[in-house]
Design an enzyme around this catalytic site. Structure first.
Site, mmCIF file in Angstrom:
data_model
loop_
_atom_site.group_PDB
_atom_site.id
_atom_site.type_symbol
_atom_site.label_atom_id
_atom_site.label_comp_id
_atom_site.label_asym_id
_atom_site.label_seq_id
_atom_site.Cartn_x
_atom_site.Cartn_y
_atom_site.Cartn_z
ATOM 1 N N SER A 43 -0.626 -4.022 -1.324
ATOM 2 C CA SER A 43 -1.828 -4.762 -1.682
ATOM 3 C C SER A 43 -1.540 -6.265 -1.749
ATOM 4 O O SER A 43 -1.147 -6.859 -0.753
ATOM 5 C CB SER A 43 -2.385 -4.212 -2.998
ATOM 6 O OG SER A 43 -3.667 -4.713 -3.265
ATOM 7 N N ASP A 129 -8.923 4.183 1.801
ATOM 8 C CA ASP A 129 -8.768 2.971 0.993
ATOM 9 C C ASP A 129 -10.103 2.231 0.915
ATOM 10 O O ASP A 129 -10.619 1.760 1.927
ATOM 11 C CB ASP A 129 -7.701 2.061 1.626
ATOM 12 C CG ASP A 129 -7.248 0.940 0.691
ATOM 13 O OD1 ASP A 129 -8.056 0.506 -0.143
ATOM 14 O OD2 ASP A 129 -6.091 0.500 0.823
ATOM 15 N N HIS A 168 -6.061 3.586 -2.077
ATOM 16 C CA HIS A 168 -5.347 2.318 -2.259
ATOM 17 C C HIS A 168 -4.196 2.531 -3.230
ATOM 18 O O HIS A 168 -4.305 2.273 -4.439
ATOM 19 C CB HIS A 168 -6.311 1.253 -2.784
ATOM 20 C CG HIS A 168 -5.738 -0.128 -2.741
ATOM 21 N ND1 HIS A 168 -5.550 -0.818 -1.562
ATOM 22 C CD2 HIS A 168 -5.302 -0.956 -3.730
ATOM 23 C CE1 HIS A 168 -5.044 -2.012 -1.825
ATOM 24 N NE2 HIS A 168 -4.872 -2.112 -3.132
#
Length: 341
Positions: A43, A129, A168
Site C-alpha cells: 500500500s 482490492d 487490500h
C-alpha cells in the site's frame, strides 16, 4: 513482609533488565552484498518502495510492490492521491508519469534510470482490492513496462501478478476468513505466501523450504539516522531482523520492508515485523530485513501513519532530496551497504 518486598523488588529488577535488553540500539554494521539488495512494501509502503527505487536505482534495482500504484502518481496533491491513485478515478496517466520521471533523471532529482537496466520489479495486487483499485496497480505495471522501452532498459524485468483473489492486504500462507477483507493487521490468511513469492522473484529460487525464523528481531533507534538532523516523521523505534548466518559474519543480502498505513508497530504491535513471513524466508536466503516504522501525526496531516507518497514531508518527498528517502539511505549505509558516490 520483608520477604514480600524482596520478591517484589526482584520482579521489578528482572522486568527492568528485560526492558533494557529490548531497548532500541544503534543499527549493527554487517557484511552486505550490494548485488542482493531490494525494497518491498504494501500500500503506502509500495508507493514508498517505488519512490526509493526510482530515487536511488543504484542502490535498489529490485523492488516488490504490493497493492500500490505508479511512481509520482499523486504529483504532490492529497486529492489526487485519494482519487486517481487509490480509486483510479480517473486512471493514472502513465505516459505523463514516465515523462516526468525521465525529466527528473535528467535534472538529477532522481537517480540514473540506466541503473535499472538489470533490475527486477514484482507487482502483486488482488482482484478484490477496494482500497487501491486494480486499475491503479495495473498502472504501476504499465509504468515499469514503459520504462523498459527507454534506451538501454530492455533488460529490466517486470512481473505483474494481478489475478489472485484477495483484498487490500498482504497474503500469508495460513488460511482463514479474512482474505477477502481489509482489516487490521492487514495480513490476509489466503493460503498464498506472498513473502515467499517476493523472495523468489527478487532473490531467485529458494535453496530449501522455509520453516520458522531462527534469527534475531531487534529494535533500533530511528532518530539517530535523521538526515542532516531533519525530522523524517518516523517513529522513534524501528525493527531489524538478522538471520543467524548474517549475525555470524556471512555476507548477506538486504530487504527493506515498508509497512502500509495503519500497519506500523504503534497500531498493530509486532504483527507485521513478525508475522508477514519475511523473516523465515530471510533465514533461507541469508537476507537481513529492515523494517522502518512511521508515526501518526496531525501536523503534518498523517493520522494513519502512512509513508509519504503525496507530500506531507515536503514537495520533494519522492526525489533524492526527500527526507524519508534520505533517511532510508542513511539506514542502509549504517548497516554496512557500500554507497556509490
Amino acid at each position: 513482609m520483608r520477604g514480600i518486598k524482596t520478591i517484589g523488588m526482584g520482579v521489578l529488577l528482572i522486568a527492568a533488565a528485560a526492558h533494557a535488553d529490548d531497548a532500541a540500539q544503534a543499527l549493527p554494521h554487517l557484511k552486505l552484498d550490494p548485488s542482493r539488495v531490494a525494497v518491498a512494501g504494501l500500500s503506502s509502503g509500495a508507493y514508498m518502495a517505488t519512490q526509493v527505487q526510482i530515487a536511488y536505482p543504484e542502490l535498489f534495482p529490485k523492488a516488490a510492490l504490493i497493492a500500490g500504484g505508479p511512481y509520482g502518481c499523486a504529483e504532490g496533491k492529497l486529492q489526487t492521491a485519494l482519487s486517481t491513485c487509490m480509486k483510479g478515478e480517473p486512471a493514472p496517466d502513465v505516459a505523463a508519469l514516465v515523462a516526468i520521471t525521465r525529466q527528473r533523471a535528467q535534472d538529477h532529482q532522481v537517480g540514473p534510470l540506466q541503473d535499472l537496466a538489470h533490475g527486477h520489479v514484482y507487482l502483486l495486487h488482488g482482484t478484490h482490492d477496494n482500497v487501491v483499485a486494480p486499475v491503479v496497480a495495473e498502472a504501476a505495471a504499465q509504468f515499469y513496462e514503459a520504462l523498459r522501452k527507454e534506451p538501454g532498459l530492455s533488460g529490466l524485468q517486470v512481473e505483474d501478478d494481478g489475478r489472485r483473489a484477495f483484498a487490500h492486504n498482504l497474503p500469508v500462507a495460513a488460511t482463514g476468513d479474512d482474505c477477502s477483507k481489509s482489516v487490521s493487521p492487514y495480513l490476509g490468511h489466503c493460503g498464498f505466501d506472498a513473502a515467499g513469492a517476493v523472495f523468489t522473484q527478487l532473490f531467485g529460487d529458494a535453496p530449501h523450504a522455509a520453516t520458522q525464523a531462527h534469527g534475531q528481531l531487534q529494535r533500533f533507534d530511528q532518530n539517530a539516522l535523521k538526515p542532516d538532523g531533519a525530522d523524517a516523521l518516523l517513529a522513534a523505534t524501528g525493527y531489524l531482523y538478522v538471520p543467524p548466518d548474517c549475525a555470524a559474519g556471512k555476507r548477506c543480502g538486504l530487504l527493506v520492508a515498508f509497512h502500509g498505513c495503519k500497519q506500523n508497530a504503534d497500531a498493530v504491535g509486532q504483527a507485521f515485523v513478525k508475522d508477514a513471513g519475511f523473516n523465515r524466508w530471510a533465514d533461507v536466503y541469508d537476507v537481513v530485513v529492515l523494517y522502518p516504522q512511521t508515526r501518526a501525526s496531525f501536523a503534518p496531516l498523517n493520522p494513519q501513519a502512512c509513508w509519504d507518497w503525496w507530500g506531507y514531508s515536503g514537495s520533494n518527498y519522492d526525489t533524492r532530496q526527500g527526507v524519508q528517502p534520505r533517511w532510508v539511505v542513511n539506514a542502509v549505509k549504517s548497516l554496512g551497504l557500500p554507497i556509490r558516490h
